[in-house]
Scaffold this motif. Structure first.
Motif, PDB file in Angstrom:
ATOM      1  N   LYS A 265      -6.129  17.723 -17.584  1.00 45.29           N
ATOM      2  CA  LYS A 265      -5.271  17.416 -16.421  1.00 45.29           C
ATOM      3  C   LYS A 265      -4.267  16.326 -16.791  1.00 45.29           C
ATOM      4  CE  LYS A 265      -5.472  16.724 -11.453  1.00 45.29           C
ATOM      5  NZ  LYS A 265      -5.524  15.440 -10.757  1.00 45.29           N
TER       6      LYS A 265
ATOM      7  N   THR B 127     -10.881  29.118  -5.670  1.00 46.16           N
ATOM      8  CA  THR B 127     -10.094  29.005  -4.435  1.00 46.16           C
ATOM      9  C   THR B 127      -9.261  30.261  -4.192  1.00 46.16           C
ATOM     10  OG1 THR B 127      -8.370  27.891  -5.686  1.00 46.16           O
ATOM     11  CG2 THR B 127      -9.929  26.490  -4.524  1.00 46.16           C
TER      12      THR B 127
ATOM     13  N   ASP C  62      -7.784  20.920  -8.158  1.00 45.18           N
ATOM     14  CA  ASP C  62      -8.180  21.222  -6.782  1.00 45.18           C
ATOM     15  C   ASP C  62      -8.118  22.716  -6.484  1.00 45.18           C
ATOM     16  OD1 ASP C  62      -5.510  21.763  -6.677  1.00 45.18           O
ATOM     17  OD2 ASP C  62      -5.004  20.263  -5.165  1.00 45.18           O
ATOM     18  N   ASN C  63      -7.784  23.521  -7.496  1.00 47.72           N
ATOM     19  CA  ASN C  63      -7.743  24.966  -7.258  1.00 47.72           C
ATOM     20  C   ASN C  63      -8.123  25.692  -8.539  1.00 47.72           C
ATOM     21  OD1 ASN C  63      -5.114  26.394  -8.586  1.00 47.72           O
ATOM     22  ND2 ASN C  63      -4.704  24.244  -8.154  1.00 47.72           N
TER      23      ASN C  63
END
Ligand code: ZN
Ligand code: ZN
Length: 256
Positions: free
Chosen positions: A49, A132, A79-80
């Motif tokens: 990241k 997600t 987050d996905n």
């Protein structure tokens, strides 16, 4: 020496390789005008990241070619994450033969580069969680001025997908990479029949300009005709089944 090696394929596309581990696994960042796509997340050694955020300010959409441990290492940082429905259960519940302890061992095997100073293997945990979103065959992801198409290419795993973008860059994941290590179609969870059908599907894609591997050397030099010839050879010789061993072609090899 940095853990991740960055190689620019063009201004908008970066290969993020982990050459310090024997698998030489590779993730890719594809940037559009509105969004960036991260194909796979590597081993989980060091923060992918941080690398990606150093390359772009765009929102990141994470897509997984499949959910083997060497491609999902950094997924928990985002987050996905999007997977094909047929690999979803492995992401949520894990793959029976792989647990945190066995993956820790694999991660520490045959290292040729020092680990990042802040990486502590005893704190490594194999990711488990819900995706997600889903990746489906023929789905188009619009990054803004650049589209990426999802191609379901099962065989190495049931929900394995490849990607091709508007430049004609093909990212075939673990369905096709160069021959330093074989493409694995020998585990019980693999299907040689599906894998060969997937290679045929890739061979018949129009507009391929360059092919980038998720392991080993960055670019694979194989023509569509060569791929079709390999498929024909395997079928004609009744080799498309488990137990038939290693099949060597000029640019790649398959292990059934
Ligand atoms: Zn794999
Ligand atoms: Zn892999």
């Amino acid at each position: 020496m940095e853990w991740f090696t960055l190689e620019r394929l063009d201004q908008q596309t970066v290969a993020i390789s982990e050459y310090g581990h024997w698998e030489k696994v590779r993730s890719f960042l594809l940037m559009g005008q509105k969004e960036a796509l991260l194909i796979d997340t590597g081993l989980g050694i060091g923060s992918i990241k941080d690398v990606v955020e150093g390359l772009t300010d765009l929102p990141i959409r994470v897509v997984l070619t499949h959910v083997h441990w060497d491609h999902i290492g950094g997924v928990g940082e985002f987050d996905n994450c999007n997977v094909h429905p047929l690999d979803q259960e492995w992401l949520e519940q894990g793959i029976p033969v792989w647990d945190t302890v066995s993956v820790r061992k694999e991660l520490m095997r045959e290292l040729s580069q020092p680990l990042p100073a802040d990486f502590d293997i005893s704190r490594f945990e194999l990711f488990k969680g819900c995706p997600t979103g889903h990746l489906l065959d023929s789905m188009e992801i619009d990054l803004g001025g650049r589209k990426v198409c999802v191609i379901h290419t099962p065989g190495h795993s049931p929900g394995h997908v490849s990607f091709i973008d508007t430049n004609g860059y093909l990212f075939p994941g673990d369905c096709l990479y160069s021959s330093e290590t074989p493409i694995y179609g020998n585990y019980p969870s693999t299907s040689p029949q599906d894998l060969v059908r997937s290679l045929e599907k890739l061979a018949n894609l129009p507009g391929i300009q360059r092919i980038f591997g998720s392991h080993n050397q960055l670019e694979i030099w194989v023509s569509s005709q060569e791929l079709r010839d390999s498929v024909t050879y395997l079928r004609e010789n009744d080799l498309v089944r488990h137990g038939t061993g290693l099949h060597q072609f000029r640019a790649f090899r398959l292990l059934f």
